[in-house]
Design an enzyme around this catalytic site. Sequence first.
Site, PDB file in Angstrom:
ATOM      1  N   LYS A  88      -5.493   3.225 -27.507  1.00  0.00           N
ATOM      2  CA  LYS A  88      -5.226   4.635 -27.199  1.00  0.00           C
ATOM      3  C   LYS A  88      -4.116   5.215 -28.049  1.00  0.00           C
ATOM      4  CE  LYS A  88      -7.137   5.336 -22.654  1.00  0.00           C
ATOM      5  NZ  LYS A  88      -6.920   5.705 -21.266  1.00  0.00           N
ATOM      6  N   LYS A  90     -17.530   1.489 -26.568  1.00  0.00           N
ATOM      7  CA  LYS A  90     -17.603   1.768 -25.137  1.00  0.00           C
ATOM      8  C   LYS A  90     -17.977   3.234 -24.887  1.00  0.00           C
ATOM      9  CE  LYS A  90     -13.823   2.184 -22.814  1.00  0.00           C
ATOM     10  NZ  LYS A  90     -12.517   2.054 -22.169  1.00  0.00           N
ATOM     11  N   LYS A 136     -14.939   8.985 -22.071  1.00  0.00           N
ATOM     12  CA  LYS A 136     -14.771  10.438 -21.873  1.00  0.00           C
ATOM     13  C   LYS A 136     -14.176  11.090 -23.107  1.00  0.00           C
ATOM     14  CE  LYS A 136     -12.480   9.067 -17.617  1.00  0.00           C
ATOM     15  NZ  LYS A 136     -11.771   9.344 -16.427  1.00  0.00           N
TER      16      LYS A 136
HETATM   17  P1  TYM Z   1     -10.714   5.172 -15.862  1.00  0.00           P
HETATM   18  O1  TYM Z   1     -10.474   6.461 -15.192  1.00  0.00           O
HETATM   19  O2  TYM Z   1     -10.624   5.102 -17.351  1.00  0.00           O
HETATM   20  O3  TYM Z   1     -12.156   4.625 -15.479  1.00  0.00           O
HETATM   21  C1  TYM Z   1     -12.561   4.532 -14.130  1.00  0.00           C
HETATM   22  C2  TYM Z   1     -13.390   3.272 -13.935  1.00  0.00           C
HETATM   23  O4  TYM Z   1     -14.557   3.304 -14.787  1.00  0.00           O
HETATM   24  C3  TYM Z   1     -14.637   2.094 -15.541  1.00  0.00           C
HETATM   25  N1  TYM Z   1     -15.254   2.392 -16.857  1.00  0.00           N
HETATM   26  C4  TYM Z   1     -16.313   1.754 -17.353  1.00  0.00           C
HETATM   27  N2  TYM Z   1     -17.071   0.745 -16.866  1.00  0.00           N
HETATM   28  C5  TYM Z   1     -18.107   0.333 -17.620  1.00  0.00           C
HETATM   29  N3  TYM Z   1     -18.419   0.857 -18.830  1.00  0.00           N
HETATM   30  C6  TYM Z   1     -17.699   1.862 -19.359  1.00  0.00           C
HETATM   31  N4  TYM Z   1     -18.024   2.394 -20.535  1.00  0.00           N
HETATM   32  C7  TYM Z   1     -16.578   2.354 -18.609  1.00  0.00           C
HETATM   33  N5  TYM Z   1     -15.658   3.324 -18.824  1.00  0.00           N
HETATM   34  C8  TYM Z   1     -14.855   3.336 -17.737  1.00  0.00           C
HETATM   35  C9  TYM Z   1     -13.195   1.622 -15.670  1.00  0.00           C
HETATM   36  O5  TYM Z   1     -13.127   0.235 -15.938  1.00  0.00           O
HETATM   37  C10 TYM Z   1     -12.627   1.990 -14.321  1.00  0.00           C
HETATM   38  O6  TYM Z   1     -12.897   0.977 -13.367  1.00  0.00           O
HETATM   39  N6  TYM Z   1      -6.604   2.437 -15.281  1.00  0.00           N
HETATM   40  C11 TYM Z   1      -7.789   2.882 -14.606  1.00  0.00           C
HETATM   41  C12 TYM Z   1      -7.501   3.680 -13.349  1.00  0.00           C
HETATM   42  C13 TYM Z   1      -6.582   3.027 -12.375  1.00  0.00           C
HETATM   43  C14 TYM Z   1      -6.899   1.942 -11.513  1.00  0.00           C
HETATM   44  C15 TYM Z   1      -5.726   1.722 -10.739  1.00  0.00           C
HETATM   45  C16 TYM Z   1      -8.020   1.152 -11.345  1.00  0.00           C
HETATM   46  C17 TYM Z   1      -5.314   3.392 -12.087  1.00  0.00           C
HETATM   47  N7  TYM Z   1      -4.780   2.620 -11.092  1.00  0.00           N
HETATM   48  C18 TYM Z   1      -5.683   0.708  -9.770  1.00  0.00           C
HETATM   49  C19 TYM Z   1      -7.960   0.134 -10.378  1.00  0.00           C
HETATM   50  C20 TYM Z   1      -6.808  -0.075  -9.610  1.00  0.00           C
HETATM   51  C21 TYM Z   1      -8.570   3.754 -15.553  1.00  0.00           C
HETATM   52  O7  TYM Z   1      -8.073   4.248 -16.508  1.00  0.00           O
HETATM   53  O8  TYM Z   1      -9.819   4.019 -15.193  1.00  0.00           O
END
Ligand code: TYM
Length: 333
Positions: free
Chosen positions: A114, A198, A201
């Site tokens: 990132k 991947k 967004k």
């Molecule tokens: P975020 O908002 O980027 O994504 C949310 C969830 O979607 C999953 N994900 C994917 N899974 C499969 N293929 C993909 N291409 C893909 N893109 C996104 C992510 O793995 C995630 O599960 N850091 C986290 C948010 C967070 C969190 C937490 C998660 C903050 N605190 C505590 C668990 C526990 C994040 O950026 O997710």
Amino acid sequence: MGKKIFSGVQPTGNLHLGNYLGAIKNFVELNNDQENDCIFCVVDLHAITVKQDPKELRNNIRETVATFIASGIDSKKSIIFNQSTVPAHSEAAWILSCIARIGWLNRMTQFKEKAGKDKEKASVGLYSYPVLMAADILLYDASHVPVGEDQKQHLEICRDIAQKFNNDFNVENFFHIPEPLIQKEFSRIMSLKDGTKKMSKSELSDLSRINLTDDKDTIINKIKKAKTDSLPLPSKIEELDKRPEAKNLLQIYSSLNNSNLKKTIETFQGKNFSELKENLSQILVEKIEPISVEIKKLLSEKEYLDKILLEGHKKANSIASNKVKKMHEIIGF
Ligand code: TYM
């Protein structure tokens, strides 16, 4: 015994098929199991690690809640709340940042990706992001954290932080050591334009992903334009390693069909991509379009969405403030 589930999603707009198949679909299943206690957090504090437009952020917070509900999460059976409304997250993150080691954070691949080439210009928050994530999870004594594969490393550092806190202060079992719940075959959904990247967004081209707000025609068009190769579909899983686009489309189909890759390969072996794409479009429209319609409907019911967040805030705040109070006592504040 039931599980204590915690997971978070960033309100940064464009929630897509990767978020759904990698995480949210799993949230719904866990939430449907009466034995489990589930907490789903809209992580707006994480979102501001990169610049956000305040007006859009506010809309995206509601849209994330709407997506949870439209996907089938029952707000009566789980806690849905917005991270910034529970001050314990920021407090605990500071304390845990004094436990986490710089060497641990330096290994995080998501930061490297990132921050890009110019790390000096990345926010400090982007760097310490995994510490806030550890706070999220540990405040609620979560036993299991459903996430996509890209969050695996962050879960590992969360476990290290919990262990070190417990050891440093000689409080065995104060923080529960959480287990990641990562789906075997669908943990990494790839871009429709490049099977080695991947689905994300932040990818510039909207054609690279199916957004959960896409309508029927958009879904069909995106699948039509999805990248393929020139061979018929293979008969063995191993052959997919060299064919990332074929693998991705077959995986998406499997996941939506609640099947597995092996069975899906048997169905499509020797066939052309056009046949897979036709079937894939059909199942995507069947499963995703109703979610898209429901999200749009819910977005016009702002008061309803805000009420869910307020209810969630009360419950989450009570659990988390209690835990942070205990942290203070342990530390000697
Ligand atoms: P975020 O908002 O980027 O994504 C949310 C969830 O979607 C999953 N994900 C994917 N899974 C499969 N293929 C993909 N291409 C893909 N893109 C996104 C992510 O793995 C995630 O599960 N850091 C986290 C948010 C967070 C969190 C937490 C998660 C903050 N605190 C505590 C668990 C526990 C994040 O950026 O997710």
